[in-house]
Design a protein around this motif. Structure first.
Motif, mmCIF file in Angstrom:
data_model
loop_
_atom_site.group_PDB
_atom_site.id
_atom_site.type_symbol
_atom_site.label_atom_id
_atom_site.label_comp_id
_atom_site.label_asym_id
_atom_site.label_seq_id
_atom_site.Cartn_x
_atom_site.Cartn_y
_atom_site.Cartn_z
ATOM 1 N N ALA A 122 0.833 -1.211 0.000
ATOM 2 C CA ALA A 122 0.000 0.000 0.000
ATOM 3 C C ALA A 122 0.864 1.256 0.000
ATOM 4 O O ALA A 122 0.578 2.219 -0.737
ATOM 5 N N LYS A 123 1.902 1.237 0.792
ATOM 6 C CA LYS A 123 2.778 2.406 0.894
ATOM 7 C C LYS A 123 3.414 2.740 -0.452
ATOM 8 O O LYS A 123 3.445 3.906 -0.876
ATOM 9 N N LYS A 124 3.885 1.705 -1.154
ATOM 10 C CA LYS A 124 4.548 1.921 -2.433
ATOM 11 C C LYS A 124 3.553 2.330 -3.518
ATOM 12 O O LYS A 124 3.803 3.271 -4.279
ATOM 13 N N LYS A 125 2.427 1.630 -3.598
ATOM 14 C CA LYS A 125 1.465 1.878 -4.671
ATOM 15 C C LYS A 125 0.901 3.297 -4.617
ATOM 16 O O LYS A 125 0.722 3.952 -5.655
ATOM 17 N N PHE A 126 0.611 3.781 -3.404
ATOM 18 C CA PHE A 126 -0.055 5.074 -3.287
ATOM 19 C C PHE A 126 0.882 6.200 -2.855
ATOM 20 O O PHE A 126 0.436 7.275 -2.478
ATOM 21 N N GLY A 127 2.197 5.945 -2.907
ATOM 22 C CA GLY A 127 3.191 6.991 -2.663
ATOM 23 C C GLY A 127 3.118 7.581 -1.275
ATOM 24 O O GLY A 127 3.094 8.808 -1.107
ATOM 25 N N LEU A 128 3.101 6.718 -0.246
ATOM 26 C CA LEU A 128 2.897 7.192 1.118
ATOM 27 C C LEU A 128 4.206 7.382 1.885
ATOM 28 O O LEU A 128 4.292 7.144 3.098
ATOM 29 N N GLU A 187 -4.735 18.187 -10.527
ATOM 30 C CA GLU A 187 -3.473 17.711 -11.086
ATOM 31 C C GLU A 187 -3.556 16.255 -11.521
ATOM 32 O O GLU A 187 -2.553 15.675 -11.952
ATOM 33 N N GLY A 188 -4.767 15.660 -11.417
ATOM 34 C CA GLY A 188 -4.943 14.278 -11.834
ATOM 35 C C GLY A 188 -4.574 13.257 -10.788
ATOM 36 O O GLY A 188 -4.551 12.045 -11.063
ATOM 37 N N ARG A 189 -4.269 13.703 -9.560
ATOM 38 C CA ARG A 189 -3.857 12.774 -8.504
ATOM 39 C C ARG A 189 -5.072 12.091 -7.878
ATOM 40 O O ARG A 189 -6.095 12.740 -7.619
ATOM 41 N N LEU A 190 -4.962 10.815 -7.646
ATOM 42 C CA LEU A 190 -6.050 10.051 -7.040
ATOM 43 C C LEU A 190 -6.323 10.549 -5.632
ATOM 44 O O LEU A 190 -5.413 10.650 -4.800
ATOM 45 N N ILE A 191 -7.610 10.868 -5.352
ATOM 46 C CA ILE A 191 -7.984 11.271 -3.996
ATOM 47 C C ILE A 191 -9.115 10.402 -3.430
ATOM 48 O O ILE A 191 -9.414 10.468 -2.248
ATOM 49 N N PHE A 192 -9.707 9.568 -4.305
ATOM 50 C CA PHE A 192 -10.786 8.688 -3.840
ATOM 51 C C PHE A 192 -10.944 7.527 -4.812
ATOM 52 O O PHE A 192 -11.029 7.731 -6.023
ATOM 53 N N PHE A 193 -10.991 6.315 -4.266
ATOM 54 C CA PHE A 193 -11.299 5.125 -5.061
ATOM 55 C C PHE A 193 -12.097 4.173 -4.191
ATOM 56 O O PHE A 193 -11.768 3.934 -3.033
ATOM 57 N N SER A 194 -13.171 3.648 -4.761
ATOM 58 C CA SER A 194 -13.995 2.681 -4.030
ATOM 59 C C SER A 194 -14.571 1.676 -5.012
ATOM 60 O O SER A 194 -15.091 2.050 -6.055
ATOM 61 N N ALA A 195 -14.435 0.398 -4.685
ATOM 62 C CA ALA A 195 -15.064 -0.672 -5.454
ATOM 63 C C ALA A 195 -15.820 -1.537 -4.463
ATOM 64 O O ALA A 195 -15.217 -2.260 -3.670
ATOM 65 N N LYS A 219 -7.619 15.954 -0.143
ATOM 66 C CA LYS A 219 -6.239 16.454 -0.223
ATOM 67 C C LYS A 219 -5.272 15.291 -0.056
ATOM 68 O O LYS A 219 -5.492 14.390 0.746
ATOM 69 N N THR A 220 -4.197 15.305 -0.823
ATOM 70 C CA THR A 220 -3.216 14.237 -0.730
ATOM 71 C C THR A 220 -1.808 14.795 -0.601
ATOM 72 O O THR A 220 -1.473 15.810 -1.208
ATOM 73 N N ALA A 232 -4.906 9.089 4.712
ATOM 74 C CA ALA A 232 -5.246 8.073 3.718
ATOM 75 C C ALA A 232 -5.850 6.863 4.424
ATOM 76 O O ALA A 232 -5.181 6.203 5.223
ATOM 77 N N ALA A 233 -7.133 6.615 4.160
ATOM 78 C CA ALA A 233 -7.823 5.433 4.697
ATOM 79 C C ALA A 233 -7.890 4.404 3.576
ATOM 80 O O ALA A 233 -8.481 4.665 2.523
#
Length: 417
Positions: free
Chosen positions: A12-18, A149-157, A84-85, A64-65
């Motif tokens: 998770a840390k790597k994928k979402f740049g945390l 800026e096109g940065r992901l701030i929300f994703f839900s499936a 905000k990210t 980030a949740a």
């Protein structure tokens, strides 16, 4: 920390740049899906490094949740609080096509085959489950939000998506004209509250119904949890005089990493056998004899379902007046002892409407109302999950967004209520 948990956290840390975040807490949970399978989820809360003085109240902006499915190792949701990210080299989109491709990669599903776009606005895209470009039920939803800026701030499936080939492809060949006899059976008279006027109005409306393609048989609306239909009128000869003592219901399970990674089946996947149904019926009857001693023959036990180690018995009144809200009763039974531990009665909610003026005199018959509603009925193809055979069946979803005022005969859009 379990090394397998640590691996998921690093993914998770790597994928979402945390890199600019620290992990505040994590936990495991489990649910049972409509296929009666146990799903385990790892939930994580990552706080921005500048929030190191966080006092434990509301999550600060930028938190980030993240939720991750343990078995599939896929992400279920990613939410940056406040939109905000502070992600460093996280997920960034340049076009709608990139978003769709990313969803396919993250979910393992195919666009236009298992999900399709239903809404697009500035910074948002929403998709819904489908098969052969036909919507499915119960539904699945995918939503993606991104900043300027096109940065992901929300994703839900969430919800349910069919496998690539959930059923054979069929041609939808149903028309409203050939199912009018079924449609008429589902027109009901309802008493609906008008809040501002503090009065009830009587309205004829059509219950949403699924009709199997080619067979013209009714399918029950799919439930998101395995449910046993009972539909038994509960009767007794004498009341019980001892008082019923409520117990605390523990709805939050403590789930360990070992349970999650070993995919231990939840107790909720166990069947509610005929023998157990009988014991549950006895427990509910004894509860009613205590709490509602004069109500013999008035209540119907409609369904039983498992949830978090309990069995939930859903009851309704036998002589149901289609007044909204309706009187309902939920009796919660301990699955091990098969003893009633708690209950929820909608009577308290209904008391808020006691002073509302009764509806006017009904002058329109159900036959007249049906004729008025027919031109407004819709019939759309939907693949419905059928619990009885665990497959998707092509159906016609019969619905109507209009009602008929039973006192005047006026036809109007229900959304205007």
């Amino acid at each position: 920390m379990d090394p397998r948990t640590q691996e998921f956290i690093e993914i998770a840390k790597k994928k979402f740049g945390l890199n600019n975040y620290f992990l505040k807490r994590y936990s495991f949970s489990r649910t049972v899906n409509i296929f009666n399978q146990t799903e385990y989820t790892l939930s994580m809360e990552w706080l921005p490094n500048h929030a190191d003085q966080y006092d434990g109240g509301f999550n600060p902006v930028g938190t980030a949740a993240i939720e991750m499915d343990v078995q599939s190792r896929r992400f279920k949701s990613v939410i940056f609080v406040g939109g905000k990210t502070s992600a460093d080299n996280g997920v960034v989109f340049k076009s709608s096509q990139e978003i769709i491709k990313w969803i396919e990669e993250e979910t393992g599903m195919v666009n236009e085959s298992q999900f399709s776009l239903v809404r697009q606005e500035e910074g948002e895209m929403e998709f819904r489950s489908c098969f052969n470009r036909i919507q499915t039920s119960p539904p699945g939803f995918i939503e993606v939000h991104y900043d300027i800026e096109g940065r992901l701030i929300f994703f839900s499936a969430n919800g349910y998506f069919p496998p690539e080939v959930p059923a054979k492809k069929e041609k939808f060949s149903m028309s409203i004209a050939e199912i009018e006899h079924l449609a008429k059976e589902h027109v009901k008279l309802y008493e609906i509250p008008l809040y501002e006027q503090e009065r009830y109005i009587s309205i004829y409306g059509l219950d949403e119904v699924y009709i199997a393609n080619g067979r013209l048989s009714i399918l029950s609306s799919p439930d998101d949890k395995p449910t046993v239909e009972v539909n038994k009128v509960l009767e007794w000869k004498a009341p019980l005089r001892h008082p019923f003592k409520k117990k605390i219901v523990h709805l939050l399970e403590k789930v360990t990493s070992e349970q999650a990674f070993s995919a231990e089946p939840s107790p909720d996947v166990l069947p509610i056998t005929k023998d157990l149904q009988g014991k549950c019926i006895s427990a509910v009857v004894d509860f009613l004899r205590c709490q509602y001693p004069e109500d013999s023959g008035k209540w119907v036990l409609r369904t039983l379902r498992r949830d978090k180690g309990y069995i939930h018995a859903e009851l309704g009144l036998k002589q149901r007046v289609c007044r909204i809200p309706q009187r309902k009763l939920k009796v919660i039974i301990d699955a091990k002892s098969v003893q009633t531990v708690n209950d929820i009665d909608s009577l308290t909610l209904m008391e808020a409407f006691e002073h509302f003026q009764a509806p006017g005199k009904i002058i329109i018959t159900i036959e007249e109302a049906f004729e008025k509603l027919v031109p407004f009925m819709t019939l759309k193809p939907v693949y419905v999950f059928d619990n009885s055979n665990q497959t998707y069946t092509l159906c016609g979803k019969l619905d109507c967004e209009y009602g008929v005022d039973a006192a005047t005969g006026e036809v109007f859009a229900l959304e205007n209520l």
